[in-house]
Design an enzyme around this catalytic site. Structure first.
Site, PDB file in Angstrom:
ATOM      1  N   LYS A 175       0.837  -1.213   0.000  1.00 46.12           N
ATOM      2  CA  LYS A 175       0.000   0.000   0.000  1.00 46.12           C
ATOM      3  C   LYS A 175       0.869   1.259   0.000  1.00 46.12           C
ATOM      4  O   LYS A 175       0.621   2.191  -0.749  1.00 46.12           O
ATOM      5  CB  LYS A 175      -0.931   0.044   1.235  1.00 46.12           C
ATOM      6  CG  LYS A 175      -1.957  -1.070   1.299  1.00 46.12           C
ATOM      7  CD  LYS A 175      -2.993  -0.813   2.389  1.00 46.12           C
ATOM      8  CE  LYS A 175      -2.418  -0.810   3.802  1.00 46.12           C
ATOM      9  NZ  LYS A 175      -1.875  -2.111   4.240  1.00 46.12           N
ATOM     10  N   ARG A 230      -9.389   0.883   9.116  1.00 47.03           N
ATOM     11  CA  ARG A 230      -8.978  -0.487   9.400  1.00 47.03           C
ATOM     12  C   ARG A 230     -10.064  -1.246  10.166  1.00 47.03           C
ATOM     13  O   ARG A 230      -9.896  -2.437  10.430  1.00 47.03           O
ATOM     14  CB  ARG A 230      -7.699  -0.488  10.229  1.00 47.03           C
ATOM     15  CG  ARG A 230      -6.396  -0.609   9.419  1.00 47.03           C
ATOM     16  CD  ARG A 230      -5.253  -0.501  10.397  1.00 47.03           C
ATOM     17  NE  ARG A 230      -4.038  -1.148   9.989  1.00 47.03           N
ATOM     18  CZ  ARG A 230      -2.997  -0.512   9.446  1.00 47.03           C
ATOM     19  NH1 ARG A 230      -3.067   0.762   9.177  1.00 47.03           N
ATOM     20  NH2 ARG A 230      -1.888  -1.179   9.190  1.00 47.03           N
ATOM     21  N   ARG A 280      12.011  -6.753   4.906  1.00 50.08           N
ATOM     22  CA  ARG A 280      11.905  -5.304   4.621  1.00 50.08           C
ATOM     23  C   ARG A 280      12.927  -4.517   5.438  1.00 50.08           C
ATOM     24  O   ARG A 280      12.947  -4.577   6.659  1.00 50.08           O
ATOM     25  CB  ARG A 280      10.491  -4.814   4.932  1.00 50.08           C
ATOM     26  CG  ARG A 280      10.327  -3.321   4.707  1.00 50.08           C
ATOM     27  CD  ARG A 280       8.885  -2.910   4.549  1.00 50.08           C
ATOM     28  NE  ARG A 280       8.133  -2.921   5.783  1.00 50.08           N
ATOM     29  CZ  ARG A 280       6.878  -2.474   5.891  1.00 50.08           C
ATOM     30  NH1 ARG A 280       6.230  -2.056   4.825  1.00 50.08           N
ATOM     31  NH2 ARG A 280       6.269  -2.507   7.044  1.00 50.08           N
ATOM     32  N   ARG A 330      11.650  -2.208  10.876  1.00 46.06           N
ATOM     33  CA  ARG A 330      10.581  -1.762  11.764  1.00 46.06           C
ATOM     34  C   ARG A 330      10.357  -2.791  12.863  1.00 46.06           C
ATOM     35  O   ARG A 330      10.376  -3.996  12.600  1.00 46.06           O
ATOM     36  CB  ARG A 330       9.281  -1.591  10.961  1.00 46.06           C
ATOM     37  CG  ARG A 330       9.054  -0.177  10.481  1.00 46.06           C
ATOM     38  CD  ARG A 330       7.904  -0.055   9.534  1.00 46.06           C
ATOM     39  NE  ARG A 330       6.637  -0.560  10.037  1.00 46.06           N
ATOM     40  CZ  ARG A 330       5.461  -0.359   9.428  1.00 46.06           C
ATOM     41  NH1 ARG A 330       5.412   0.322   8.304  1.00 46.06           N
ATOM     42  NH2 ARG A 330       4.356  -0.857   9.932  1.00 46.06           N
ATOM     43  N   ARG A 375      -0.330  -9.006  13.307  1.00 42.88           N
ATOM     44  CA  ARG A 375      -0.926  -7.979  12.445  1.00 42.88           C
ATOM     45  C   ARG A 375      -1.833  -8.631  11.400  1.00 42.88           C
ATOM     46  O   ARG A 375      -2.882  -8.074  11.055  1.00 42.88           O
ATOM     47  CB  ARG A 375       0.181  -7.165  11.761  1.00 42.88           C
ATOM     48  CG  ARG A 375       0.906  -6.238  12.724  1.00 42.88           C
ATOM     49  CD  ARG A 375       2.236  -5.760  12.158  1.00 42.88           C
ATOM     50  NE  ARG A 375       2.120  -4.832  11.068  1.00 42.88           N
ATOM     51  CZ  ARG A 375       3.119  -4.534  10.232  1.00 42.88           C
ATOM     52  NH1 ARG A 375       4.313  -5.104  10.382  1.00 42.88           N
ATOM     53  NH2 ARG A 375       2.939  -3.667   9.262  1.00 42.88           N
TER      54      ARG A 375
HETATM   55  P1  AMP Z   1       1.088   0.705   8.883  1.00 40.21           P
HETATM   56  O1  AMP Z   1       2.289   1.564   8.693  1.00 40.21           O
HETATM   57  O2  AMP Z   1      -0.104   1.126   8.049  1.00 40.21           O
HETATM   58  O3  AMP Z   1       1.396  -0.771   8.747  1.00 40.21           O
HETATM   59  O4  AMP Z   1       0.611   0.920  10.404  1.00 40.21           O
HETATM   60  C1  AMP Z   1       1.467   0.582  11.469  1.00 40.21           C
HETATM   61  C2  AMP Z   1       0.670   0.454  12.753  1.00 40.21           C
HETATM   62  O5  AMP Z   1       0.045   1.713  13.063  1.00 40.21           O
HETATM   63  C3  AMP Z   1      -0.481  -0.543  12.722  1.00 40.21           C
HETATM   64  O6  AMP Z   1      -0.063  -1.874  12.927  1.00 40.21           O
HETATM   65  C4  AMP Z   1      -1.338  -0.020  13.868  1.00 40.21           C
HETATM   66  O7  AMP Z   1      -0.772  -0.360  15.138  1.00 40.21           O
HETATM   67  C5  AMP Z   1      -1.214   1.491  13.694  1.00 40.21           C
HETATM   68  N1  AMP Z   1      -2.272   2.007  12.803  1.00 40.21           N
HETATM   69  C6  AMP Z   1      -2.097   2.590  11.586  1.00 40.21           C
HETATM   70  N2  AMP Z   1      -3.283   2.915  11.047  1.00 40.21           N
HETATM   71  C7  AMP Z   1      -4.218   2.529  11.931  1.00 40.21           C
HETATM   72  C8  AMP Z   1      -5.647   2.562  11.940  1.00 40.21           C
HETATM   73  N3  AMP Z   1      -6.349   3.053  10.908  1.00 40.21           N
HETATM   74  N4  AMP Z   1      -6.286   2.061  13.036  1.00 40.21           N
HETATM   75  C9  AMP Z   1      -5.610   1.576  14.089  1.00 40.21           C
HETATM   76  N5  AMP Z   1      -4.277   1.483  14.135  1.00 40.21           N
HETATM   77  C10 AMP Z   1      -3.572   1.962  13.068  1.00 40.21           C
END
Ligand code: AMP
Length: 218
Positions: A13, A88, A127, A160, A171
């Site tokens: 994404k 989400r 990654r 990360r 996740r």
């Molecule tokens: P990402 O970089 O999109 O993989 O997001 C990393 C982490 O941020 C996720 O695993 C969640 O812990 C938190 N996070 C990001 N977006 C959301 C969301 N819309 N709702 C809840 N937690 C989020």
């Protein structure tokens, strides 16, 4: 153009959002990036979110809705945006409808990227990210390690915390339980476009652009 990118962690994404943002000249709004930025800046929300993120769980809906309302209300998002990582959960998706209504946004598209779980565990385990320019590398394919300098800018590389295998599995569990129902939610609205994320970055990007063009013509 207003686009929501949907799909499991590691599906690409962020990569696709950056390309679309560049090509369509609209901002890339990544809730993960906003949270990581807040954590790095040491804000209260950021520090609270960090432990949740590191465990692979979701930050509470009301926190996320506030962050996204603010980002979408910014003048830079007035003519379009690529929303990456939000919504989400179903409550987030319903709140987003309210935010859109408040901003007078009637039309948007949802692009759903699909990849199998095992591929995701592999991709995220490999990654490696540059702390300097944010470029993403694959340890297997690009021949970089955590101790080598960024091939692009020479900056330090890192993994990360939430890309460790066990956290990735958590996740993915959270994704299947909580986020996957959004596919039906948007499909029923007739605005869902689905793309196979197993292909190369360029092919996925081309398919998304084609689907978006067709959808505009429809
Ligand atoms: P990402 O970089 O999109 O993989 O997001 C990393 C982490 O941020 C996720 O695993 C969640 O812990 C938190 N996070 C990001 N977006 C959301 C969301 N819309 N709702 C809840 N937690 C989020």
């Amino acid at each position: 153009m207003r686009i929501i990118l949907l799909g499991p962690p590691g599906v690409g994404k962020g990569t696709q959002a950056k390309l679309l943002s560049r090509d369509l000249a609209v901002p890339h709004i990544s809730t993960g990036d906003l949270l990581r930025g807040a954590a790095a800046a040491g804000t209260k929300i950021g520090l609270e979110a960090k432990s949740i993120m590191d465990a692979g769980r979701l930050v509470p809906d009301e926190v996320m809705v506030g962050i996204v309302r603010e980002a979408l209300s910014d003048a830079t998002a007035a003519h379009g945006f690529i929303l990456d990582g939000f919504p989400r959960t179903l409550p987030q998706a319903r709140s987003l409808e309210g935010i859109f209504a408040g901003l007078g946004i009637m039309a948007y598209r949802v692009v759903n990227l699909e990849v199998e779980d095992e591929e995701i565990v592999q991709r995220l385990g490999n990654r490696i990210i540059c702390r300097n320019d944010g470029k993403i590398f694959n340890a297997g394919l690009d021949g970089v390690t955590l101790s080598s300098p960024c091939p692009a800018c020479g900056g330090p590389l890192f993994q990360r915390a939430d890309d460790q295998a066990e956290t990735v599995r958590e996740r993915l569990r959270v994704y299947h339980r909580t986020t996957q129902p959004l596919i039906d939610f948007y499909d029923q609205k007739g605005i869902l476009l689905t793309v196979d994320g197993m292909n190369s970055i360029d092919v996925v990007n081309r398919e998304i652009r084609l689907l978006l063009t067709d959808a505009q013509d429809a």
